[in-house]
Design a protein around this motif. Structure first.
Motif, PDB file in Angstrom:
ATOM      1  N   GLU A 110       0.836  -1.192   0.000  1.00 44.74           N
ATOM      2  CA  GLU A 110       0.000   0.000   0.000  1.00 44.74           C
ATOM      3  C   GLU A 110       0.879   1.254   0.000  1.00 44.74           C
ATOM      4  N   TYR A 146       2.004  -8.835   2.057  1.00 42.74           N
ATOM      5  CA  TYR A 146       1.156  -7.664   2.214  1.00 42.74           C
ATOM      6  C   TYR A 146       1.826  -6.675   3.150  1.00 42.74           C
ATOM      7  N   ASN A 152       1.031  -2.786   4.685  1.00 43.64           N
ATOM      8  CA  ASN A 152       0.115  -1.668   4.808  1.00 43.64           C
ATOM      9  C   ASN A 152       0.883  -0.359   4.621  1.00 43.64           C
ATOM     10  N   HIS A 153       0.209   0.770   4.747  1.00 45.74           N
ATOM     11  CA  HIS A 153       0.759   2.081   4.436  1.00 45.74           C
ATOM     12  C   HIS A 153       2.034   2.402   5.222  1.00 45.74           C
ATOM     13  N   PHE A 175       2.925 -10.502   6.578  1.00 45.35           N
ATOM     14  CA  PHE A 175       2.017  -9.363   6.642  1.00 45.35           C
ATOM     15  C   PHE A 175       2.615  -8.299   7.546  1.00 45.35           C
ATOM     16  N   ALA A 202       1.892  -4.495   9.206  1.00 46.55           N
ATOM     17  CA  ALA A 202       0.915  -3.458   9.528  1.00 46.55           C
ATOM     18  C   ALA A 202       1.465  -2.084   9.128  1.00 46.55           C
ATOM     19  N   PRO A 203       0.688  -1.013   9.308  1.00 46.67           N
ATOM     20  CA  PRO A 203       1.177   0.316   8.936  1.00 46.67           C
ATOM     21  C   PRO A 203       2.406   0.744   9.736  1.00 46.67           C
ATOM     22  N   GLY A 231       1.792  -2.854  13.838  1.00 44.86           N
ATOM     23  CA  GLY A 231       1.975  -1.454  13.490  1.00 44.86           C
ATOM     24  C   GLY A 231       3.089  -0.784  14.277  1.00 44.86           C
TER      25      GLY A 231
END
Length: 196
Positions: A64, A82, A84-85, A102, A104-105, A141
């Motif tokens: 992202e 994946y 995130n931002h 995965f 997280a942001p 995150g």
């Protein structure tokens, strides 16, 4: 990008004034600017930019925007990745990320470090150590991963952690500095409020 082959893990190199490194970082920033400013409708264009930028990846990934890195060519991601931002990867050394990882942001993965003594630091010197993240890892995150760290497969790193040393496989780890809290168990598969 042959210029990165001259960087030996753990050895000091000129990161701030070497013209070849500056050129490659600028080329990377141009690609990232394009990537980070694409429309969400331009998924194919985004994927193509990432494939050109990274050292290796499969067809099955999502990063992202915004995403930032130094070079890109030292980053290798596995299947079903994946992020995130606001992922930041400083990849002066290799970053190997396994399958089914995965992020997280606001995760930061840093291979670069600087000398503690002022004189060498002011000369623009830094060092880089590789980072390895195993298969099936979940990183929460705001986690920071520092140079030279390996995170074992099937592990969870809790949000806000600062990972300063290797973390074994199959554990939940948390804190600053990040420490193993417990092993991942079968009980963890009994997630509440999940309906098929």
């Amino acid at each position: 990008m042959g210029v990165l082959e001259n960087i030996e893990p753990g050895e000091l190199y000129d990161a701030n004034y070497d013209p070849d490194l500056l050129r490659v970082r600028k080329e990377t920033k141009i690609k990232l600017h394009e990537y980070n400013n694409t429309s969400p409708a331009e998924e194919d264009k985004r994927n193509q930019i990432i494939k050109e930028l990274l050292g290796s990846c499969t067809d099955n990934f999502i990063i992202e925007p915004p995403f930032y890195c130094d070079y890109g060519s030292n980053i290798h991601i596995g299947e079903n990745f994946y992020a995130n931002h606001n992922l930041i990867i400083l990849d002066g050394a290799k970053v190997h990320i396994g399958d089914n990882v995965f992020l997280a942001p606001n995760v930061g993965i840093y291979t670069a470090g600087h000398p503690i003594d002022v004189e060498r630091r002011l000369q623009g010197l830094e060092y880089a150590m590789p980072v390895t993240i195993g298969d099936n890892v979940w990183i929460g995150g705001g986690v920071t991963v520092i140079p030279g760290v390996t995170i074992g497969k099937n592990t969870v790193i809790a949000a806000g952690s600062v990972v300063i040393r290797d973390i074994p496989e199959g554990v939940v780890a948390a804190g600053n500095p990040c420490k193993v809290i417990r092993k991942v168990t079968e009980k963890d598969s009994l997630t509440k409020n999940y309906k098929k």
